[in-house]
Scaffold this active site. Structure first.
Site, mmCIF file in Angstrom:
data_model
loop_
_atom_site.group_PDB
_atom_site.id
_atom_site.type_symbol
_atom_site.label_atom_id
_atom_site.label_comp_id
_atom_site.label_asym_id
_atom_site.label_seq_id
_atom_site.Cartn_x
_atom_site.Cartn_y
_atom_site.Cartn_z
ATOM 1 N N CYS A 2 21.347 36.991 47.776
ATOM 2 C CA CYS A 2 19.892 37.003 47.975
ATOM 3 C C CYS A 2 19.373 38.435 47.842
ATOM 4 O O CYS A 2 20.111 39.395 48.040
ATOM 5 C CB CYS A 2 19.466 36.459 49.317
ATOM 6 S SG CYS A 2 19.958 34.774 49.628
ATOM 7 N N ARG A 27 22.252 39.546 42.563
ATOM 8 C CA ARG A 27 22.643 39.172 43.929
ATOM 9 C C ARG A 27 22.487 37.684 44.198
ATOM 10 O O ARG A 27 22.893 37.194 45.250
ATOM 11 C CB ARG A 27 21.814 39.970 44.935
ATOM 12 C CG ARG A 27 22.064 41.456 44.879
ATOM 13 C CD ARG A 27 21.210 42.163 45.886
ATOM 14 N NE ARG A 27 21.682 41.912 47.239
ATOM 15 C CZ ARG A 27 22.418 42.764 47.932
ATOM 16 N NH1 ARG A 27 22.763 43.904 47.402
ATOM 17 N NH2 ARG A 27 22.818 42.470 49.139
ATOM 18 N N TRP A 77 20.579 33.031 46.827
ATOM 19 C CA TRP A 77 21.912 32.452 46.620
ATOM 20 C C TRP A 77 22.091 31.493 47.791
ATOM 21 O O TRP A 77 22.165 31.925 48.944
ATOM 22 C CB TRP A 77 22.971 33.547 46.637
ATOM 23 C CG TRP A 77 24.352 33.064 46.269
ATOM 24 C CD1 TRP A 77 24.848 32.896 45.014
ATOM 25 C CD2 TRP A 77 25.405 32.710 47.158
ATOM 26 N NE1 TRP A 77 26.152 32.453 45.081
ATOM 27 C CE2 TRP A 77 26.515 32.332 46.386
ATOM 28 C CE3 TRP A 77 25.520 32.671 48.555
ATOM 29 C CZ2 TRP A 77 27.731 31.919 46.952
ATOM 30 C CZ3 TRP A 77 26.725 32.256 49.116
ATOM 31 C CH2 TRP A 77 27.810 31.886 48.317
ATOM 32 N N ASN A 103 17.257 37.290 54.063
ATOM 33 C CA ASN A 103 18.665 37.338 53.648
ATOM 34 C C ASN A 103 19.513 37.185 54.897
ATOM 35 O O ASN A 103 19.170 37.777 55.926
ATOM 36 C CB ASN A 103 19.037 38.699 53.053
ATOM 37 C CG ASN A 103 18.451 38.904 51.680
ATOM 38 O OD1 ASN A 103 17.808 38.020 51.134
ATOM 39 N ND2 ASN A 103 18.677 40.086 51.139
ATOM 40 N N GLY A 104 20.628 36.502 54.793
ATOM 41 C CA GLY A 104 21.527 36.395 55.947
ATOM 42 C C GLY A 104 21.608 34.956 56.435
ATOM 43 O O GLY A 104 21.131 34.031 55.775
ATOM 44 N N GLU A 487 44.118 40.609 38.942
ATOM 45 C CA GLU A 487 42.754 41.001 38.596
ATOM 46 C C GLU A 487 42.357 40.455 37.220
ATOM 47 O O GLU A 487 41.240 39.970 37.040
ATOM 48 C CB GLU A 487 42.624 42.534 38.656
ATOM 49 C CG GLU A 487 41.289 43.092 38.213
ATOM 50 C CD GLU A 487 40.079 42.559 38.971
ATOM 51 O OE1 GLU A 487 40.242 41.898 40.014
ATOM 52 O OE2 GLU A 487 38.956 42.786 38.489
ATOM 53 N N LYS A 491 39.244 37.904 36.520
ATOM 54 C CA LYS A 491 38.156 38.174 35.570
ATOM 55 C C LYS A 491 37.936 36.959 34.678
ATOM 56 O O LYS A 491 36.810 36.550 34.448
ATOM 57 C CB LYS A 491 38.451 39.402 34.694
ATOM 58 C CG LYS A 491 38.326 40.760 35.359
ATOM 59 C CD LYS A 491 36.917 41.217 35.639
ATOM 60 C CE LYS A 491 36.397 40.797 36.970
ATOM 61 N NZ LYS A 491 36.818 41.414 38.172
ATOM 62 N N GLU A 494 36.368 33.979 36.681
ATOM 63 C CA GLU A 494 34.990 34.029 37.166
ATOM 64 C C GLU A 494 33.944 34.027 36.065
ATOM 65 O O GLU A 494 32.849 33.531 36.288
ATOM 66 C CB GLU A 494 34.759 35.151 38.188
ATOM 67 C CG GLU A 494 34.993 36.538 37.740
ATOM 68 C CD GLU A 494 34.765 37.553 38.871
ATOM 69 O OE1 GLU A 494 34.128 37.257 39.883
ATOM 70 O OE2 GLU A 494 35.233 38.689 38.699
ATOM 71 N N HIS A 510 60.605 29.903 40.153
ATOM 72 C CA HIS A 510 60.710 29.225 41.450
ATOM 73 C C HIS A 510 59.661 28.128 41.611
ATOM 74 O O HIS A 510 59.368 27.708 42.723
ATOM 75 C CB HIS A 510 60.588 30.242 42.593
ATOM 76 C CG HIS A 510 61.710 31.239 42.593
ATOM 77 N ND1 HIS A 510 63.008 30.906 42.915
ATOM 78 C CD2 HIS A 510 61.744 32.555 42.254
ATOM 79 C CE1 HIS A 510 63.786 31.981 42.800
ATOM 80 N NE2 HIS A 510 63.033 32.992 42.391
ATOM 81 N N LYS A 610 26.646 38.987 43.534
ATOM 82 C CA LYS A 610 27.318 40.278 43.477
ATOM 83 C C LYS A 610 27.854 40.728 44.831
ATOM 84 O O LYS A 610 28.972 41.191 44.938
ATOM 85 C CB LYS A 610 26.351 41.326 42.902
ATOM 86 C CG LYS A 610 26.966 42.709 42.695
ATOM 87 C CD LYS A 610 28.013 42.694 41.607
ATOM 88 C CE LYS A 610 28.657 44.032 41.374
ATOM 89 N NZ LYS A 610 29.887 43.919 40.591
HETATM 90 O O1 M6R Z 1 31.651 44.420 47.157
HETATM 91 P P1 M6R Z 1 33.091 44.043 47.391
HETATM 92 O O2 M6R Z 1 34.038 44.847 46.607
HETATM 93 O O3 M6R Z 1 33.442 44.026 48.853
HETATM 94 O O4 M6R Z 1 33.169 42.546 46.881
HETATM 95 C C1 M6R Z 1 34.347 41.811 47.011
HETATM 96 C C2 M6R Z 1 34.322 40.599 46.107
HETATM 97 O O5 M6R Z 1 33.293 39.738 46.471
HETATM 98 C C3 M6R Z 1 34.172 40.983 44.629
HETATM 99 O O6 M6R Z 1 35.182 41.863 44.241
HETATM 100 C C4 M6R Z 1 34.215 39.739 43.753
HETATM 101 O O7 M6R Z 1 35.494 39.187 43.774
HETATM 102 C C5 M6R Z 1 33.769 40.088 42.332
HETATM 103 N N1 M6R Z 1 32.997 39.016 41.782
HETATM 104 C C6 M6R Z 1 34.915 40.358 41.428
HETATM 105 O O8 M6R Z 1 34.561 40.513 40.107
#
Ligand code: M6R
Length: 615
Positions: A2, A27, A77, A103-104, A487, A491, A494, A510, A610
């Site tokens: 948000c 966001r 969001w 927000n929250g 990682e 990527k 997502e 395994h 984000k």
């Molecule tokens: O702002 P942060 O690094 O604490 O965020 C953590 C995760 O939410 C963030 O890394 C998320 O996994 C991203 N979408 C990764 O690309």
């Protein structure tokens, strides 16, 4: 998660709010809305989905919007209540005179809602936010003072909030309040702003006041007053924001993600700047307040983080253990909070976060602080809540990252871990001086080696094209590049919604090997000359024997693997221990180009936001 923007001033209010929301759209993008003070009324406009729909709606209704003098806006969001028009912000009360964005999460909203219904309030949405609207309206009907009504209301709220309120009977006053959710007041000339994050206002002013928990801001175009919840005025410092508006433009790239991937060489130079400039000089980390004595007393280091930051933490564990000989545990923040006995005053707790606002990590950090642990925060936002909790800080200086998929913040976090591990090793004298020099020399070369990767994207594009129709992938590695495998897979997941799993190469046999056939490509990260190379190669042979398609990510000096792999992606020669800062780049690009081929919304993937400010 948000975004909020509020504005009172001389400019075109709709444009300022719209621009602010555009810069916050990363966001959340489930719905968007605005409340405008216009013709002595509060006019509310909301739309479902992305901000473009709100733009179209405002265009359609432009004849009914005359000269707004202030307003508040929101992008959502969804947490409480589905993404629907009725749940979109701003929310209002029975009489419609009040507008509120939030927000929250309000944890006691159900109890409050029941009480308010008994008092005659009619709820239209399923949101917790609407409760605040009715609560403030109810208090206002008693006090006839909006500021007091907001103060009385927030005292009844449990949970997290950053709220902005405006009322028809209190012209051009915007009241903001916060607890456990970020909010700032930005100061202009004949104009003032409220926002949940700097990108919303950075194009207009660099002067801002950060609100702390339980503070309330009363903002008009010419005045800003900050009080506590009892109404006592608080003198706050005006800070100069470190960001440049240019960070919010794509600068010719099709997506922010591609631009941010290309920024990585300069980001790394930035991280190294002032910390490592001479291979004969020690690493300087000015804001890390851990001396030899403290290090000696430490019995362990615990790193907590989420998502991509958690993967940087896994590489960090490897580095600190390898260079400084200190035992390190890594845990997802959302799991750490259930572990009662693992942290005490002799544990160094490192929190890693791009945004510095991730609720899971903030909760975990607060828990660690309550156990008297020294808390070191590695973050891209030195102005964030998390940074404010830090005893020691490493600001990673990656600049604003707009793409929801983290890229440049990841490499900046990795480089920060290299510097921290070397710093600890230098304090403890655990590394041979020639090796240390070699390490530093190679570290300084990384930006130009990444430039080499970025100068020829053809092999990665071809790989993306060839593999974009596959539904499942396994990414494997061992040792320090296991973090890269996790990682790289994240990527791909997502932004392309393809099922990709990072796995320790040695674990394949395994269990997961049972899934392998020609429909399940295996991507292996292996660096010749490293301690894991031969074993990863054997694991790849095992996968090949099960007909899996094989992709290698290796370095340019690896000459004998073309016959085994279907595709070989290469990075410049680099020692294995430093390779994660480079191996992540082709994997970011591979995910990007696959998502592009599939026509996905690269910068704003579905269901994500984000910064995740709810637990
Ligand atoms: O702002 P942060 O690094 O604490 O965020 C953590 C995760 O939410 C963030 O890394 C998320 O996994 C991203 N979408 C990764 O690309």
């Amino acid at each position: 998660m948000c975004g909020i923007v509020g504005y009172a001033g001389k400019r075109d209010v709709v444009s300022v709010l719209f621009k602010g929301l555009t810069n916050l759209e990363y966001r959340g993008y489930d719905s968007a809305g605005m409340a405008l003070r216009d013709d002595g009324e509060i006019k509310i406009y909301k739309t479902l989905g992305k901000l473009i729909n709100l733009k179209n709606e405002l265009e359609l209704k432009k004849n009914e919007i005359h000269h707004p003098t202030s307003g508040i806006g929101h992008i959502r969001w969804a947490t409480h209540g589905s993404p629907s028009l009725v749940n979109a912000h701003p929310h209002t009360c029975n009489c419609g005179k009040l507008a509120i964005v939030h927000n929250g999460i309000i944890e006691n909203y159900k109890e409050l809602r029941e009480e308010l219904i008994k008092k005659g309030c009619t709820f239209k949405s399923q949101t917790d936010t609407e409760t605040i609207a009715h609560l403030v309206a109810n208090e206002y009907s008693i006090t006839k003072n909006l500021e007091e009504a907001v103060r009385n209301s927030v005292k009844k709220l449990q949970g997290a909030y950053a709220v902005c309120v405006m009322h028809k009977d209190v012209p051009d006053v915007i009241i903001g309040a916060r607890k456990h959710a970020p909010m700032l007041v930005a100061i202009g000339e004949d104009e003032n702003f409220i926002a949940s994050d700097t990108p919303a206002i950075i194009e207009y002013t660099k002067k801002a006041i950060y609100l702390d928990d339980n503070e309330i801001a009363v903002v008009t175009k010419n005045s800003v007053k900050i009080t506590d919840t009892e109404g006592n005025e608080i003198k706050k410092n005006i800070e100069i924001l470190p960001f440049e508006p240019a960070a919010l433009s794509k600068q010719g790239y099709k997506h922010f993600m591609l631009k941010e991937i290309h920024e990585q060489p300069d980001v790394i130079r930035n991280v190294l700047n002032g910390k490592l400039f001479d291979i004969d000089a020690p690493v300087i980390l000015n804001e890390v307040k851990i001396d030899a004595d403290t290090l000696k007393k430490l019995n362990k280091i615990k790193i907590i983080a989420c998502g991509t930051s958690l993967h940087a933490a896994l590489a960090g564990k490897y580095l600190i253990e390898d260079f400084a000989g200190i035992s390190v545990e890594v845990e997802a923040s959302s799991e750490y909070i259930y572990r009662k006995t693992t942290t005490d005053a002799s544990t160094l707790v490192i929190g890693v976060s791009q945004s510095g606002e991730t609720a899971d990590t903030i909760t975990a950090i607060k828990q660690a602080k309550s156990k008297n642990s020294h808390v070191l925060i590695i973050t891209n936002r030195p102005d964030s809540n998390m940074a404010r909790l830090a005893d020691s800080l490493i600001p990673v200086n990656a600049g604003i990252e707009v793409s929801v998929a983290a890229t440049k913040s990841y490499t900046a976090q990795l480089i920060s871990f290299y510097l921290l591990a070397i710093h600890f090793a230098e304090i403890k004298n655990t590394l041979d001086s020639e090796f240390l020099k070699h390490l530093k020399h190679e570290l300084i070369q990384i930006p130009s080696k990444i430039e080499t990767i970025l100068s020829d994207l053809k092999p990665i594009k071809e790989c993306a094209k060839k593999f974009s129709s596959y539904k499942n992938f396994i990414y494997i590695s061992r040792g320090i590049n296991l973090a890269t495998a996790y990682e790289g897979a994240l990527k791909l997941k997502e932004i392309s919604y393809i099922n990709a799993t990072g796995y320790p190469a040695g674990e394949l046999k395994h269990g997961p090997i049972a899934m392998l056939d020609e429909t399940m490509p295996v991507l292996a990260i292996l660096i010749p000359g490293g301690i894991t190379y031969e074993k990863i190669l054997s694991n790849c042979e095992e996968a090949k024997a099960r007909n899996a398609k094989l992709i290698a990510l290796t370095s340019s000096d690896d000459t004998n693997i073309d016959s085994i792999f279907d595709i070989v992606l290469r990075i410049p020669k680099v020692p294995e221990i430093l390779s994660p800062a480079m191996t992540c780049v082709p994997l970011q690009l591979l995910a990007y180009f696959i998502a592009e081929y599939l026509g996905k919304d690269v910068d704003q993937p579905r269901n994500l936001a984000k910064s995740v400010t709810v637990e």
